[in-house]
Design an enzyme around this catalytic site. Structure first.
Site, mmCIF file in Angstrom:
data_model
loop_
_atom_site.group_PDB
_atom_site.id
_atom_site.type_symbol
_atom_site.label_atom_id
_atom_site.label_comp_id
_atom_site.label_asym_id
_atom_site.label_seq_id
_atom_site.Cartn_x
_atom_site.Cartn_y
_atom_site.Cartn_z
ATOM 1 N N CYS A 111 -21.077 -50.331 112.228
ATOM 2 C CA CYS A 111 -22.128 -49.661 111.464
ATOM 3 C C CYS A 111 -22.812 -48.595 112.307
ATOM 4 C CB CYS A 111 -23.143 -50.694 110.986
ATOM 5 S SG CYS A 111 -24.624 -49.985 110.227
ATOM 6 N N GLN A 155 -42.661 -42.688 103.314
ATOM 7 C CA GLN A 155 -42.275 -43.163 104.633
ATOM 8 C C GLN A 155 -41.611 -44.536 104.545
ATOM 9 O OE1 GLN A 155 -42.358 -41.688 107.573
ATOM 10 N NE2 GLN A 155 -43.432 -39.816 107.002
ATOM 11 N N GLU A 171 -45.310 -28.244 97.531
ATOM 12 C CA GLU A 171 -44.153 -29.148 97.604
ATOM 13 C C GLU A 171 -43.020 -28.566 96.764
ATOM 14 O OE1 GLU A 171 -41.295 -31.879 97.818
ATOM 15 O OE2 GLU A 171 -43.076 -31.866 99.139
ATOM 16 N N CYS A 230 -40.508 -35.533 112.391
ATOM 17 C CA CYS A 230 -39.548 -36.625 112.564
ATOM 18 C C CYS A 230 -38.405 -36.221 113.491
ATOM 19 C CB CYS A 230 -38.991 -37.074 111.214
ATOM 20 S SG CYS A 230 -38.113 -35.777 110.310
#
Length: 462
Positions: A109, A291, A344, A415
């Site tokens: 994985c 999140q 957005e 991030c």
């Protein structure tokens, strides 16, 4: 007509050329093994080593300082670098542990990068990556960035070696042609069949998705809200596939991805989940962004508000605002005379943001890309700015426009440390310096890390 053969890598038909085939066979290094001493960690969940010929190896499943046998997984003799897995450990780091997950390791994985490292070591490695990216791309030392060099664990995640925090509230399972559940292997479409994911949050695990087959499905995404008991499954059928009868261990809403337009459509139950942060409830529809770590929204809002220190009556921007998380927290603090503009690009996220913040009269949400919408607003100044851009960052032109607004403070939520560092360099060109930087381990066992940088004008008196 020339003889033809089929490429085993691409499946494409190509003319047979014995000389070219021989050259290709000589140049390919996939499967080649090298005994190497492992150097520093690099951005992306691997460490750097070199072959005896001096070629750079990006090696997964190892740690700095180890001696390992690295097997090449991608690259050729003329490649700038090679990718490899550490398949045998000759001299182990003191930070190494046995991977708790049976599906983690070379060729398995690809969801986790650091199962083989102690939790504290994982955070140190992430800190080293942040420091390297800041220096390389922004010319900043940790001290110049107002950062103490630490990566903080989320509340409840500080566990002893061998234990794994179950944090991932959204998991997209890959389904093989036999309907079996698995996860993608690293840099591959191949599937590792699993019966349990250790980092999946309890709300995901309790659905029991791994216990059954999913015929004719390509993916099954499970979402477990942390602000409510809402559970959601999003099914992506294979071409022409029919939806199965979904009977899971807990009540769940079901949505499907349309194979023609890619839209997400409700099958039954709610088309959204309810999340909670900073004493507000947020509707997140159709698998929209929230999140993933259960403590992330709280942690990031707290860091942003502490850094910005909003004052009554100020005007703020929330860019890439999603469903309105930061806009809502800002508006509560700015009061009746303050104002917040959110921008957005996701249509459904805009609908949710407007719904979530409808009680706040001084909040406006605009639909579109930041670099296109912001110039049209006519806004020439702002007191505060929050930006939480996608992984690629905001980019030079957007940063230049933001710097021209003269905000007294800017909060940049990132991030990806490389994108953050690049944009910090652009902000410096625009007259802003980093006041503080904080880093949070909101993706344990992976190479990902979340940062919050607070910027202020370089010139005094602004």
């Amino acid at each position: 007509m020339q003889n033809e053969s089929t490429s085993p890598q691409t499946g494409e038909t190509q003319a047979a050329d014995p000389q070219a085939e021989e050259t290709q066979a000589v140049e390919s290094l996939v499967g080649q093994e090298y005994e190497v001493e492992v150097g520093p960690v690099a951005h992306g969940g691997h460490c750097i080593a070199r072959t005896s010929q001096g070629q750079v190896l990006f090696v997964r499943h190892t740690l700095p300082g180890e001696t390992v046998v690295a097997q090449v997984t991608d690259g050729a003799a003329d490649s700038r670098f090679l990718r490899a897995d550490a398949v045998r450990i000759i001299e182990a780091s003191k930070d190494r542990v046995k991977a708790p997950c049976p599906f983690a390791g070379p060729g398995k994985c690809g969801g986790c990068d650091w199962q083989h490292a102690k939790p504290g070591a994982q955070r140190r490695l992430k800190g080293e990556v942040i420091a390297e990216q800041l220096q390389h791309l922004a010319g900043l030392t940790p001290e110049e960035a107002g950062w103490d060099g630490t990566v903080m664990p989320a509340e409840g995640d500080k566990l002893p070696p061998g234990e794994v925090p179950a944090w991932r509230t959204r998991v997209q399972y890959a389904i093989d042609e036999d309907g079996r559940v698995g996860l993608r292997k690293h840099r591959s479409h191949d599937i590792e069949i699993i019966d349990h994911c250790l980092i999946a949050a309890p709300g995901v695990t309790e659905l029991g998705i791994e216990k059954q087959d999913w015929p004719q499905m390509a993916t099954v995404e499970a979402i477990a809200a942390t602000g409510s008991n809402d559970r959601q499954v999003i099914l992506t059928p294979r071409s022409g596939g029919r939806l199965p009868l979904v009977e899971l261990d807990k009540p769940v809403s079901v949505l499907r991805v349309d194979e023609h337009d890619g839209g997400v459509h409700r099958v039954h139950g709610r088309g959204f989940v309810r999340e909670r942060a900073d004493d507000r409830t947020y509707r997140v529809g159709s698998g929209g962004f929230w999140q993933v770590h259960p403590q992330a929204a709280y942690t990031l809002v707290k860091a942003v508000m502490q850094g910005l220190m909003p004052r009554k009556g100020e005007m703020a921007l929330d860019l890439y605002c999603g469903v309105g998380l930061f806009a809502g927290s800002l508006a509560e603090r700015l009061g009746d005379k303050g104002a917040v503009l959110g921008i957005e690009s996701g249509k459904r996220a805009v609908e949710d943001a407007r719904h979530n913040l409808k009680d706040l009269e001084r909040v406006r949400i605009e639909h579109g890309k930041v670099d296109q919408i912001l110039p049209r607003t006519g806004i020439t100044e702002a007191d505060l700015i929050v930006l939480d851009p996608p992984r690629a960052g905001a980019g030079k032109q957007t940063v230049k426009r933001l710097a021209a607004l003269g905000a007294r403070r800017i909060a940049y939520v990132a991030c990806d440390p490389a994108a953050l560092a690049r944009d910090l360099a652009y902000f410096r060109e625009g007259g802003y310096k980093v006041r503080t930087l904080r880093a949070f381990d909101l993706f344990p066992m992976t190479s990902h890390v979340e940062c919050v940088a607070i910027l202020e004008p370089t010139a005094k008196g602004l």
